[in-house]
Design a protein around this motif. Structure first.
Motif, PDB file in Angstrom:
ATOM      1  N   SER A   1       0.809  -1.386  -0.557  1.00 35.42           N
ATOM      2  CA  SER A   1      -0.088   0.225  -0.173  1.00 35.42           C
ATOM      3  C   SER A   1       0.516   1.625  -0.144  1.00 35.42           C
ATOM      4  CB  SER A   1      -1.121  -0.419   1.250  1.00 35.42           C
ATOM      5  OG  SER A   1      -1.182   0.864   1.144  1.00 35.42           O
ATOM      6  N   ARG A   2       0.562   2.083  -0.840  1.00 33.52           N
ATOM      7  CA  ARG A   2       1.350   3.345  -0.585  1.00 33.52           C
ATOM      8  C   ARG A   2       0.447   4.250  -1.028  1.00 33.52           C
ATOM      9  NH1 ARG A   2       6.115   5.821  -2.983  1.00 33.52           N
ATOM     10  NH2 ARG A   2       6.974   3.495  -3.489  1.00 33.52           N
ATOM     11  N   GLU A   3       0.483   5.694   0.052  1.00 29.86           N
ATOM     12  CA  GLU A   3      -0.569   6.527   0.848  1.00 29.86           C
ATOM     13  C   GLU A   3       0.017   7.839   0.445  1.00 29.86           C
ATOM     14  OE1 GLU A   3      -1.125   5.809   5.624  1.00 29.86           O
ATOM     15  OE2 GLU A   3      -2.258   5.053   4.092  1.00 29.86           O
ATOM     16  N   PRO A   4      -0.153   9.070   0.684  1.00 28.88           N
ATOM     17  CA  PRO A   4       0.420  10.322   0.382  1.00 28.88           C
ATOM     18  C   PRO A   4       0.599  10.609   1.667  1.00 28.88           C
ATOM     19  CG  PRO A   4      -1.887  10.443  -0.274  1.00 28.88           C
ATOM     20  CD  PRO A   4      -1.803   8.974  -0.033  1.00 28.88           C
ATOM     21  N   ASN A   5       1.195  11.719   2.116  1.00 32.41           N
ATOM     22  CA  ASN A   5       1.501  12.130   3.988  1.00 32.41           C
ATOM     23  C   ASN A   5       1.199  13.399   3.634  1.00 32.41           C
ATOM     24  OD1 ASN A   5       3.367   9.872   4.806  1.00 32.41           O
ATOM     25  ND2 ASN A   5       4.558  10.494   3.813  1.00 32.41           N
ATOM     26  N   ASP A   6       0.230  14.294   4.026  1.00 29.25           N
ATOM     27  CA  ASP A   6      -0.654  15.616   3.862  1.00 29.25           C
ATOM     28  C   ASP A   6       0.788  16.582   4.573  1.00 29.25           C
ATOM     29  OD1 ASP A   6      -0.901  14.978   6.710  1.00 29.25           O
ATOM     30  OD2 ASP A   6      -2.912  14.149   6.289  1.00 29.25           O
ATOM     31  N   GLY A   7      -0.276  17.334   4.662  1.00 28.57           N
ATOM     32  CA  GLY A   7       1.206  18.256   5.700  1.00 28.57           C
ATOM     33  C   GLY A   7       1.139  17.950   7.398  1.00 28.57           C
ATOM     34  N   ALA A   8       0.502  17.332   7.441  1.00 26.29           N
ATOM     35  CA  ALA A   8       0.702  17.144   9.421  1.00 26.29           C
ATOM     36  C   ALA A   8       1.808  15.617   9.453  1.00 26.29           C
ATOM     37  CB  ALA A   8      -0.115  16.400   9.585  1.00 26.29           C
ATOM     38  N   SER A   9       0.751  15.405   8.192  1.00 26.34           N
ATOM     39  CA  SER A   9       1.765  13.614   9.012  1.00 26.34           C
ATOM     40  C   SER A   9       3.184  13.560   7.570  1.00 26.34           C
ATOM     41  CB  SER A   9       0.554  12.229   8.244  1.00 26.34           C
ATOM     42  OG  SER A   9       0.819  12.321   6.723  1.00 26.34           O
ATOM     43  N   GLY A  10       3.174  14.086   7.178  1.00 20.77           N
ATOM     44  CA  GLY A  10       4.647  14.420   6.395  1.00 20.77           C
ATOM     45  C   GLY A  10       5.610  14.678   7.826  1.00 20.77           C
ATOM     46  N   TYR A  11       5.300  15.327   7.977  1.00 23.58           N
ATOM     47  CA  TYR A  11       7.104  15.021   9.896  1.00 23.58           C
ATOM     48  C   TYR A  11       6.156  14.621  10.958  1.00 23.58           C
ATOM     49  CZ  TYR A  11       7.686  18.951   6.866  1.00 23.58           C
ATOM     50  OH  TYR A  11       8.251  20.471   5.943  1.00 23.58           O
ATOM     51  N   ALA A  12       4.513  13.601  11.315  1.00 20.34           N
ATOM     52  CA  ALA A  12       4.211  13.281  12.738  1.00 20.34           C
ATOM     53  C   ALA A  12       5.033  11.575  12.174  1.00 20.34           C
ATOM     54  CB  ALA A  12       2.871  13.044  12.199  1.00 20.34           C
ATOM     55  N   PRO A  13       4.785  11.005  13.243  1.00 23.15           N
ATOM     56  CA  PRO A  13       5.135   9.477  13.035  1.00 23.15           C
ATOM     57  C   PRO A  13       4.905   8.623  11.972  1.00 23.15           C
ATOM     58  CG  PRO A  13       5.041  10.303  15.169  1.00 23.15           C
ATOM     59  CD  PRO A  13       4.221  11.282  14.256  1.00 23.15           C
ATOM     60  N   LEU A  14       4.821   7.785  11.515  1.00 21.43           N
ATOM     61  CA  LEU A  14       3.858   7.112  10.111  1.00 21.43           C
ATOM     62  C   LEU A  14       2.617   6.281  11.173  1.00 21.43           C
ATOM     63  CD1 LEU A  14       6.620   5.124   8.775  1.00 21.43           C
ATOM     64  CD2 LEU A  14       6.159   7.585   8.235  1.00 21.43           C
ATOM     65  N   ARG A  15       1.554   6.240  10.211  1.00 14.34           N
ATOM     66  CA  ARG A  15       0.906   5.729  10.970  1.00 14.34           C
ATOM     67  C   ARG A  15       0.504   4.358  11.288  1.00 14.34           C
ATOM     68  NH1 ARG A  15      -4.686   5.263   8.599  1.00 14.34           N
ATOM     69  NH2 ARG A  15      -3.831   4.549   6.542  1.00 14.34           N
ATOM     70  N   PHE A  16       1.117   3.449  10.466  1.00 10.78           N
ATOM     71  CA  PHE A  16       2.272   2.716  11.081  1.00 10.78           C
ATOM     72  C   PHE A  16       2.984   1.361  11.222  1.00 10.78           C
ATOM     73  CE2 PHE A  16      -2.232   2.431   8.677  1.00 10.78           C
ATOM     74  CZ  PHE A  16      -3.026   1.786   9.340  1.00 10.78           C
ATOM     75  N   SER A  17       3.328   0.794  11.721  1.00 13.94           N
ATOM     76  CA  SER A  17       4.963  -0.008  12.004  1.00 13.94           C
ATOM     77  C   SER A  17       4.938  -1.633  11.738  1.00 13.94           C
ATOM     78  CB  SER A  17       5.655   0.226  12.821  1.00 13.94           C
ATOM     79  OG  SER A  17       5.429   1.693  13.921  1.00 13.94           O
ATOM     80  N   ALA A  18       5.868  -2.046  11.502  1.00 16.07           N
ATOM     81  CA  ALA A  18       5.446  -3.629  11.137  1.00 16.07           C
ATOM     82  C   ALA A  18       5.464  -4.021  12.779  1.00 16.07           C
ATOM     83  CB  ALA A  18       7.267  -3.598  11.738  1.00 16.07           C
TER      84      ALA A  18
END
Length: 355
Positions: A320-337
């Motif tokens: 899955s590839r999802e865009p990073n918006d202005g906030a999540s581009g600097y925030a921790p990733l939504r999911f981890s291993a």
């Protein structure tokens, strides 16, 4: 402008089949790109259209006229190649005028046409320069003007931007698209670059081992690939094995959303393709109709986007590839291993591939 028709065009060199039964039509004013990896037959096909290589079998027609036996000079074709072959001892004006002089066009008409083309390619202020005094992009525009000044019925371009750096290549793509549309010229273009083909073309012919695997609009070959090769070449990274059961396609450990028309009997297998950007993730493993549970194997940050590699219940992997918006581009990733997620997508995002 010219209408081009290729019928069962083939080329064999000894036992090697370079091109095999290629048939297609290009309407007047259309831009067709032959796309594929090195050695797939795209340049040989282009050279047969240009009259530089005689076909083993098949015909080339321009505006309904069979030109298969005619020389390149008799076909009225303008050509631009990666090796520009500009005359170093001639100025820009002299290089552009060369083809007209060989055709014994009147001097006044030569001057008019050359002046007009140099305006179109934005080189009028460099008319008296020599090739070694020009940048790579400027030299490319001289070669384009030289091909267009003879007022060809067809413009043929074989990887003309291959030697340019990325920024200059992108600028030249924009210019070529604009010029061919403004002049309403029929163009045949060869490249191995998918983005270049999608940006320039009205039609794209994806070639593999001498054959056209798919001919369609840029949107069709990108969004609805018909074969594994086309899907892979156009950047699809998700290929799943599925099985039909009562009109439902089972894959990845669950039932995929429809409507999908069953191909084959119950129990028969099929391969399907889904683009990574179509796979939407939600936190938590919630088994619902039209969604698959998965475990995150890897998360990779790409700046403007993040890709997640997932393991499905049946052991297959999905990206899955999802865009990073202005906030999540600097925030921790939504999911981890190790995270449990639910993956879903629009029904029309699934493409069943021909074997």
């Amino acid at each position: 402008m010219a209408h081009v028709q290729l019928s069962d065009l083939s080329k064999r060199y000894g036992v090697f089949q370079a091109v095999e039964t290629v048939s297609m039509e290009v309407q007047s004013g259309e831009f067709l790109t032959l796309l594929g990896p090195s050695g797939c037959g795209k340049t040989t096909t282009l050279r047969m259209v240009a009259g530089l290589v005689p076909p083993t079998t098949g015909t080339v027609r321009i505006d309904g006229r069979d030109v298969t036996a005619l020389s390149a000079a008799q076909r009225g074709i303008g050509m631009v190649f990666q090796s520009l072959a500009l005359f170093p001892h001639m100025t820009v004006t002299e290089n552009v005028a060369f083809g007209l002089k060989m055709r014994r066009v009147a001097p006044a008409e030569i001057a008019r046409r050359v002046r007009s083309l140099l305006e179109i390619v934005r080189l009028a202020h460099l008319a008296d320069r020599y090739p070694n005094q020009l940048s790579g992009g400027q030299q490319q525009r001289v070669a384009l003007a030289r091909a267009l000044v003879i007022e060809p019925s067809i413009l043929i371009l074989d990887e003309p931007f291959g030697a340019l750096d990325r920024k200059l290549r992108e600028a030249m793509q924009v210019e070529l698209r604009q010029i061919t549309r403004d002049l309403h010229i029929t163009a045949l273009f060869v490249t191995h670059d998918q983005e270049e083909a999608l940006m320039l073309s009205d039609l794209v012919a994806v070639m593999n081992q001498g054959r056209v695997e798919q001919l369609g609009t840029p949107q069709e070959v990108f969004r609805a690939p018909r074969t594994r090769f086309v899907a892979d070449f156009m950047g699809v990274t998700n290929f799943l094995k599925g099985r039909w059961s009562g009109g439902v396609l089972l894959a990845g450990g669950g039932a995929l959303p429809g409507p999908l028309q069953q191909v084959g009997a119950d129990g028969s297998t099929v391969e399907l393709a889904i683009r990574p950007e179509e796979v939407l993730l939600q936190p938590g493993a919630e088994a619902t109709t039209g969604a698959l549970t998965a475990a995150v194997l890897q998360a990779v940050y790409h700046g403007t986007s993040t890709s997640y590699t997932l393991r499905l219940p049946d052991g297959q992997t999905l990206m899955s590839r999802e865009p990073n918006d202005g906030a999540s581009g600097y925030a921790p990733l939504r999911f981890s291993a190790g995270d449990a997620v639910t993956a879903r997508w629009r029904p029309e995002a699934v493409h069943l591939l021909q074997s």
